[in-house]
Design a protein around this motif. Structure first.
Motif, mmCIF file in Angstrom:
data_model
loop_
_atom_site.group_PDB
_atom_site.id
_atom_site.type_symbol
_atom_site.label_atom_id
_atom_site.label_comp_id
_atom_site.label_asym_id
_atom_site.label_seq_id
_atom_site.Cartn_x
_atom_site.Cartn_y
_atom_site.Cartn_z
ATOM 1 N N VAL A 23 0.838 -1.205 0.000
ATOM 2 C CA VAL A 23 0.000 0.000 0.000
ATOM 3 C C VAL A 23 0.873 1.255 0.000
ATOM 4 C CG1 VAL A 23 -1.648 1.326 1.370
ATOM 5 C CG2 VAL A 23 -1.981 -1.130 1.053
ATOM 6 N N LEU A 24 1.944 1.250 0.770
ATOM 7 C CA LEU A 24 2.851 2.402 0.792
ATOM 8 C C LEU A 24 3.501 2.627 -0.574
ATOM 9 C CD1 LEU A 24 4.623 1.994 4.249
ATOM 10 C CD2 LEU A 24 3.060 3.803 3.561
ATOM 11 N N ILE B 280 3.049 5.906 -3.011
ATOM 12 C CA ILE B 280 4.184 6.697 -3.491
ATOM 13 C C ILE B 280 4.143 6.813 -5.010
ATOM 14 C CG2 ILE B 280 6.700 6.668 -3.728
ATOM 15 C CD1 ILE B 280 6.748 5.490 -0.843
ATOM 16 N N VAL B 281 3.870 5.711 -5.702
ATOM 17 C CA VAL B 281 3.776 5.743 -7.167
ATOM 18 C C VAL B 281 2.634 6.641 -7.606
ATOM 19 C CG1 VAL B 281 3.262 4.318 -9.200
ATOM 20 C CG2 VAL B 281 4.899 3.513 -7.494
ATOM 21 N N TYR B 282 1.502 6.561 -6.927
ATOM 22 C CA TYR B 282 0.352 7.426 -7.237
ATOM 23 C C TYR B 282 0.721 8.902 -7.081
ATOM 24 C CZ TYR B 282 -4.326 9.449 -6.993
ATOM 25 O OH TYR B 282 -5.435 10.208 -7.218
ATOM 26 N N TRP C 281 1.356 14.158 -9.013
ATOM 27 C CA TRP C 281 1.799 15.482 -8.563
ATOM 28 C C TRP C 281 3.254 15.786 -8.896
ATOM 29 C CZ3 TRP C 281 -0.998 12.747 -4.486
ATOM 30 C CH2 TRP C 281 -2.351 13.105 -4.460
ATOM 31 N N ILE C 282 4.165 14.895 -8.637
ATOM 32 C CA ILE C 282 5.592 15.189 -8.791
ATOM 33 C C ILE C 282 5.996 15.239 -10.264
ATOM 34 C CG2 ILE C 282 7.934 14.466 -8.182
ATOM 35 C CD1 ILE C 282 6.168 15.460 -5.818
ATOM 36 N N PHE C 283 5.665 14.202 -11.045
ATOM 37 C CA PHE C 283 6.054 14.193 -12.455
ATOM 38 C C PHE C 283 5.409 15.330 -13.248
ATOM 39 C CE2 PHE C 283 6.904 9.363 -12.166
ATOM 40 C CZ PHE C 283 8.125 9.596 -11.559
#
Length: 69
Positions: free
Chosen positions: A22-23, A27-29, A34-36
């Motif tokens: 789940v973590l 993080i991938v989500y 948001w980050i990419f």
């Protein structure tokens, strides 16, 4: 670092595996949503260095200019 996270997760091995998955998915989500998108305008992917010249101007390799290919 991963060992520290593993030691601090609650539950037995199967619960820790589930929480870890789940973590990782969270993080991938976050990265893709948001980050990419935030970083994409700052990356040089649109800086193309290939000339958009005429196709007839390109000679096959090994053929001298002016001779039919």
């Amino acid at each position: 670092m991963y060992a520290w996270i593993w030691r601090h997760l609650p539950g037995n091995v199967w619960v820790r595996i589930a929480i870890s998955l789940v973590l990782v998915m969270a993080i991938v989500y976050a990265l893709f949503n948001w980050i990419f998108p935030w970083a994409e305008p700052m990356l040089p992917f649109s800086d193309v260095t290939v000339d958009q010249g005429n196709v007839e101007d390109v000679q096959p390799s090994g053929a001298p200019a002016g001779l039919p290919g």
